[in-house]
Write a protein that holds these residues in place. Structure first.
Motif, PDB file in Angstrom:
ATOM      1  N   TYR B  35      25.791  47.832  50.434  1.00 37.48           N
ATOM      2  CA  TYR B  35      25.600  47.033  49.229  1.00 37.48           C
ATOM      3  C   TYR B  35      24.868  45.739  49.599  1.00 37.48           C
ATOM      4  O   TYR B  35      24.930  45.267  50.730  1.00 37.48           O
ATOM      5  CB  TYR B  35      26.945  46.597  48.633  1.00 37.48           C
ATOM      6  CG  TYR B  35      27.807  47.677  48.059  1.00 37.48           C
ATOM      7  CD1 TYR B  35      28.802  48.288  48.824  1.00 37.48           C
ATOM      8  CD2 TYR B  35      27.676  48.059  46.731  1.00 37.48           C
ATOM      9  CE1 TYR B  35      29.632  49.256  48.281  1.00 37.48           C
ATOM     10  CE2 TYR B  35      28.507  49.033  46.171  1.00 37.48           C
ATOM     11  CZ  TYR B  35      29.476  49.618  46.956  1.00 37.48           C
ATOM     12  OH  TYR B  35      30.303  50.569  46.398  1.00 37.48           O
ATOM     13  N   GLN B  37      24.816  41.719  47.908  1.00 38.14           N
ATOM     14  CA  GLN B  37      25.504  40.868  46.941  1.00 38.14           C
ATOM     15  C   GLN B  37      24.691  39.604  46.739  1.00 38.14           C
ATOM     16  O   GLN B  37      24.423  38.865  47.684  1.00 38.14           O
ATOM     17  CB  GLN B  37      26.921  40.512  47.410  1.00 38.14           C
ATOM     18  CG  GLN B  37      27.711  39.756  46.360  1.00 38.14           C
ATOM     19  CD  GLN B  37      29.158  39.527  46.778  1.00 38.14           C
ATOM     20  OE1 GLN B  37      29.460  39.322  47.946  1.00 38.14           O
ATOM     21  NE2 GLN B  37      30.075  39.573  45.815  1.00 38.14           N
ATOM     22  N   GLY B  40      25.197  36.240  40.506  1.00 35.39           N
ATOM     23  CA  GLY B  40      24.869  36.713  39.168  1.00 35.39           C
ATOM     24  C   GLY B  40      24.686  38.209  39.051  1.00 35.39           C
ATOM     25  O   GLY B  40      24.563  38.735  37.951  1.00 35.39           O
ATOM     26  N   HIS B  41      24.653  38.909  40.192  1.00 30.91           N
ATOM     27  CA  HIS B  41      24.432  40.360  40.156  1.00 30.91           C
ATOM     28  C   HIS B  41      25.625  41.146  40.669  1.00 30.91           C
ATOM     29  O   HIS B  41      25.658  42.358  40.554  1.00 30.91           O
ATOM     30  CB  HIS B  41      23.209  40.733  40.989  1.00 30.91           C
ATOM     31  CG  HIS B  41      21.918  40.301  40.389  1.00 30.91           C
ATOM     32  ND1 HIS B  41      21.273  41.011  39.391  1.00 30.91           N
ATOM     33  CD2 HIS B  41      21.157  39.216  40.626  1.00 30.91           C
ATOM     34  CE1 HIS B  41      20.162  40.393  39.065  1.00 30.91           C
ATOM     35  NE2 HIS B  41      20.063  39.298  39.791  1.00 30.91           N
ATOM     36  N   GLY B  42      26.574  40.496  41.252  1.00 31.83           N
ATOM     37  CA  GLY B  42      27.680  41.246  41.821  1.00 31.83           C
ATOM     38  C   GLY B  42      27.212  42.105  42.980  1.00 31.83           C
ATOM     39  O   GLY B  42      26.227  41.796  43.658  1.00 31.83           O
ATOM     40  N   LEU B  43      27.896  43.194  43.187  1.00 28.89           N
ATOM     41  CA  LEU B  43      27.562  44.126  44.265  1.00 28.89           C
ATOM     42  C   LEU B  43      26.652  45.219  43.728  1.00 28.89           C
ATOM     43  O   LEU B  43      26.958  45.842  42.713  1.00 28.89           O
ATOM     44  CB  LEU B  43      28.834  44.744  44.833  1.00 28.89           C
ATOM     45  CG  LEU B  43      29.673  43.833  45.724  1.00 28.89           C
ATOM     46  CD1 LEU B  43      31.088  44.335  45.827  1.00 28.89           C
ATOM     47  CD2 LEU B  43      29.054  43.749  47.106  1.00 28.89           C
ATOM     48  N   LEU B  45      24.596  48.789  44.862  1.00 34.55           N
ATOM     49  CA  LEU B  45      24.539  49.841  45.872  1.00 34.55           C
ATOM     50  C   LEU B  45      23.101  50.098  46.304  1.00 34.55           C
ATOM     51  O   LEU B  45      22.216  50.328  45.468  1.00 34.55           O
ATOM     52  CB  LEU B  45      25.167  51.121  45.317  1.00 34.55           C
ATOM     53  CG  LEU B  45      25.237  52.312  46.271  1.00 34.55           C
ATOM     54  CD1 LEU B  45      26.178  52.012  47.434  1.00 34.55           C
ATOM     55  CD2 LEU B  45      25.705  53.556  45.514  1.00 34.55           C
ATOM     56  N   PHE B  90      26.791  44.120  52.624  1.00 33.89           N
ATOM     57  CA  PHE B  90      28.115  44.622  52.965  1.00 33.89           C
ATOM     58  C   PHE B  90      28.066  46.126  53.166  1.00 33.89           C
ATOM     59  O   PHE B  90      27.429  46.854  52.402  1.00 33.89           O
ATOM     60  CB  PHE B  90      29.119  44.308  51.850  1.00 33.89           C
ATOM     61  CG  PHE B  90      29.516  42.866  51.780  1.00 33.89           C
ATOM     62  CD1 PHE B  90      28.964  42.027  50.827  1.00 33.89           C
ATOM     63  CD2 PHE B  90      30.441  42.344  52.669  1.00 33.89           C
ATOM     64  CE1 PHE B  90      29.325  40.694  50.753  1.00 33.89           C
ATOM     65  CE2 PHE B  90      30.820  41.005  52.608  1.00 33.89           C
ATOM     66  CZ  PHE B  90      30.254  40.177  51.645  1.00 33.89           C
ATOM     67  N   PHE B 102      35.776  47.124  52.964  1.00 29.70           N
ATOM     68  CA  PHE B 102      34.522  46.470  53.280  1.00 29.70           C
ATOM     69  C   PHE B 102      34.524  45.836  54.661  1.00 29.70           C
ATOM     70  O   PHE B 102      35.550  45.369  55.155  1.00 29.70           O
ATOM     71  CB  PHE B 102      34.232  45.375  52.250  1.00 29.70           C
ATOM     72  CG  PHE B 102      33.795  45.923  50.918  1.00 29.70           C
ATOM     73  CD1 PHE B 102      34.709  46.442  50.033  1.00 29.70           C
ATOM     74  CD2 PHE B 102      32.450  45.933  50.580  1.00 29.70           C
ATOM     75  CE1 PHE B 102      34.308  46.971  48.818  1.00 29.70           C
ATOM     76  CE2 PHE B 102      32.039  46.450  49.367  1.00 29.70           C
ATOM     77  CZ  PHE B 102      32.968  46.974  48.496  1.00 29.70           C
ATOM     78  N   PRO B 104      32.765  42.742  57.148  1.00 28.50           N
ATOM     79  CA  PRO B 104      32.727  41.289  56.950  1.00 28.50           C
ATOM     80  C   PRO B 104      31.411  40.777  56.391  1.00 28.50           C
ATOM     81  O   PRO B 104      31.320  39.621  55.992  1.00 28.50           O
ATOM     82  CB  PRO B 104      32.970  40.739  58.355  1.00 28.50           C
ATOM     83  CG  PRO B 104      32.442  41.806  59.252  1.00 28.50           C
ATOM     84  CD  PRO B 104      32.742  43.101  58.578  1.00 28.50           C
TER      85      PRO B 104
END
Lengths: 111, 111
Positions: B35, B37, B40-43, B45, B90, B102, B104
């Motif tokens: 992912y 991050q 404003g977009h979050g996670l 894929l 991540f 997840f 680190p």
């Protein structure tokens, strides 16, 4: 397109208050997960809800999955400064255990 | 806790250079994910894997490739890094409906 809408995006409250975070979608999910993330770290799973109407409690945190499995809520009772963090919801819809993520709620609890 | 490590943890590189990020797990899990991050977009894929040499694209796969030659290692390569790929990356593994765990994270800056 954000398939999972999280609200509020930001919340700052005093220690001892109650709060609720919402996660809404027009899609049905096979499961809904809540994560908490602290700065500089990866998200950590708090809970998974699977059945429509399911309620799970984790100490002062109560998680609910909507009857139609399209939405969820996280309620915190008597918030503590240690609850501060970014709360993320994620819905599982497809195979391969892929998740659809909300944008997150940044929560600050002031002493 | 699931044993997931990511390397490097921080990297600064220049536009146009190739970059490879490594994810290593000690849990022998089949499903692994990459992912990014961003605020404003979050996670989001990028790619995922459902077994050795079995990979598929996520929602933001352009400019990225992956490889999985062993169960424990999942590599993410930026063939020619661009400034838009500056992000926190991540890696995660899946325990099925039990959720994802997840690493680190790797903070990548492309100048």
């Amino acid at each position: 397109t954000q398939l999972l809408e999280q609200s509020p995006q930001f919340l700052s409250i005093q220690e001892g208050e109650n709060l609720t975070v919402y996660c809404n979608s027009s899609s049905v999910f096979s499961s809904l997960q809540w994560y908490r993330q602290e700065p500089g770290e990866g998200p950590v799973l708090l809970v998974t809800v699977v059945t429509g109407g399911e309620v799970k409690k984790l100490k002062r945190l109560t998680f609910q999955f909507g009857d139609a499995r399209k939405d969820s809520s996280l309620h915190i009772t008597a918030a503590q400064p240690g609850d501060t963090g970014l709360y993320l919801c994620a819905g599982e819809r497809d195979s391969n255990y892929q998740l659809i993520w909300g944008a997150g709620t940044k929560l600050i609890i002031k002493p | 806790d699931a044993g997931i490590t990511q390397s490097p943890r921080h990297k600064v590189t220049e536009t146009g250079t190739p970059v490879t990020l490594r994810c290593h797990q000690t849990e022998n899990h089949r499903y692994m994910y990459w992912y990014r991050q961003d605020p404003g977009h979050g996670l989001r894929l990028i790619h995922y894997s459902y077994g050795v040499k079995d990979t598929d694209k996520g929602e933001v796969s352009d400019g990225y490739s992956v490889s999985r030659s062993k169960t424990e290692d999942f590599l993410l390569t930026l063939e020619s890094a661009t400034s838009s790929q500056t992000s926190v990356y991540f890696c995660a593994i899946s325990f099925g409906q039990g959720g994802q765990f997840f690493g680190p994270g790797t903070r990548l800056t492309v100048l």
